[in-house]
Design a protein around this motif. Sequence first.
Motif, PDB file in Angstrom:
ATOM      1  N   PRO A 161      -4.855  -6.257  11.288  1.00 39.01           N
ATOM      2  CA  PRO A 161      -4.712  -4.812  11.446  1.00 39.01           C
ATOM      3  C   PRO A 161      -3.682  -4.252  10.474  1.00 39.01           C
ATOM      4  CG  PRO A 161      -4.592  -5.934  13.562  1.00 39.01           C
ATOM      5  CD  PRO A 161      -4.568  -6.994  12.498  1.00 39.01           C
ATOM      6  N   GLY A 162      -3.876  -3.047  10.058  1.00 40.83           N
ATOM      7  CA  GLY A 162      -2.894  -2.428   9.206  1.00 40.83           C
ATOM      8  C   GLY A 162      -3.368  -1.326   8.289  1.00 40.83           C
ATOM      9  N   PRO A 163      -4.444  -1.521   7.510  1.00 42.21           N
ATOM     10  CA  PRO A 163      -4.822  -0.489   6.540  1.00 42.21           C
ATOM     11  C   PRO A 163      -5.080   0.884   7.158  1.00 42.21           C
ATOM     12  CG  PRO A 163      -5.983  -2.514   6.055  1.00 42.21           C
ATOM     13  CD  PRO A 163      -5.271  -2.713   7.373  1.00 42.21           C
ATOM     14  N   ILE A 164      -5.777   0.937   8.265  1.00 39.86           N
ATOM     15  CA  ILE A 164      -6.096   2.229   8.877  1.00 39.86           C
ATOM     16  C   ILE A 164      -4.836   2.861   9.454  1.00 39.86           C
ATOM     17  CG2 ILE A 164      -7.408   3.390  10.691  1.00 39.86           C
ATOM     18  CD1 ILE A 164      -9.645   1.311  10.145  1.00 39.86           C
ATOM     19  N   ASN A 165      -3.994   2.067  10.102  1.00 40.51           N
ATOM     20  CA  ASN A 165      -2.739   2.612  10.623  1.00 40.51           C
ATOM     21  C   ASN A 165      -1.862   3.145   9.492  1.00 40.51           C
ATOM     22  OD1 ASN A 165      -3.124   2.243  13.412  1.00 40.51           O
ATOM     23  ND2 ASN A 165      -2.567   0.096  13.250  1.00 40.51           N
ATOM     24  N   ALA A 166      -1.814   2.441   8.372  1.00 45.59           N
ATOM     25  CA  ALA A 166      -1.042   2.915   7.222  1.00 45.59           C
ATOM     26  C   ALA A 166      -1.606   4.243   6.702  1.00 45.59           C
ATOM     27  CB  ALA A 166      -1.035   1.859   6.116  1.00 45.59           C
ATOM     28  N   GLY A 167      -2.928   4.328   6.652  1.00 49.28           N
ATOM     29  CA  GLY A 167      -3.561   5.569   6.201  1.00 49.28           C
ATOM     30  C   GLY A 167      -3.313   6.722   7.148  1.00 49.28           C
ATOM     31  N   LEU A 168      -3.407   6.464   8.436  1.00 48.67           N
ATOM     32  CA  LEU A 168      -3.152   7.519   9.418  1.00 48.67           C
ATOM     33  C   LEU A 168      -1.707   8.018   9.328  1.00 48.67           C
ATOM     34  CD1 LEU A 168      -5.171   6.084  12.433  1.00 48.67           C
ATOM     35  CD2 LEU A 168      -5.707   8.162  11.120  1.00 48.67           C
ATOM     36  N   ALA A 169      -0.775   7.119   9.053  1.00 47.76           N
ATOM     37  CA  ALA A 169       0.615   7.540   8.880  1.00 47.76           C
ATOM     38  C   ALA A 169       0.736   8.512   7.702  1.00 47.76           C
ATOM     39  CB  ALA A 169       1.517   6.325   8.677  1.00 47.76           C
TER      40      ALA A 169
END
Length: 153
Positions: free
Chosen positions: A117-125
């Motif tokens: 997990p990570g790319p989508i959370n980074a993008g949402l930030a």
Amino acid sequence: MGHHIQGVIARSSVVARIAQDFPGAEVVPLEQALLWVPTPEWLLDAIDETTRGDALRTPITGEHVYLHFVARYLEQITSRDVAMYFETDYFGGLGAQSAAVYRDGVLVLDAGRASRPGPINAGLALLGVLADAGRDAFDTVGLQHHRRMPHDR
């Protein structure tokens, strides 16, 4: 249980442009004033047709599933805004996700396929999402409730 969704997440100004360019595009409200425009095959084909021949200003690196014509379109519609294209593809706990964020027509996050997990959370930030206590950004905006593309239901 599987999870397979893709599309553009942005605020209303970008989504209004997508809806204007592609009148049949579905808009799904998310939390924190974000909207998700799923990208089924017909919409990807329409975006490709619209951007055909346009040069890509920012090269895409890494391993991506999304196509260069999506990148060209996001460069165009984010000239004074920000938007993220994302994909998830999980089944039985295995899979990957990717995200790309464009701000002011420039690629600012190029997070290719990742099994963790990570790319989508980074993008949402980068879209301004503030994760709720004990939850990640993905769950905070409500994407966990969308396990399949709307047309697959």
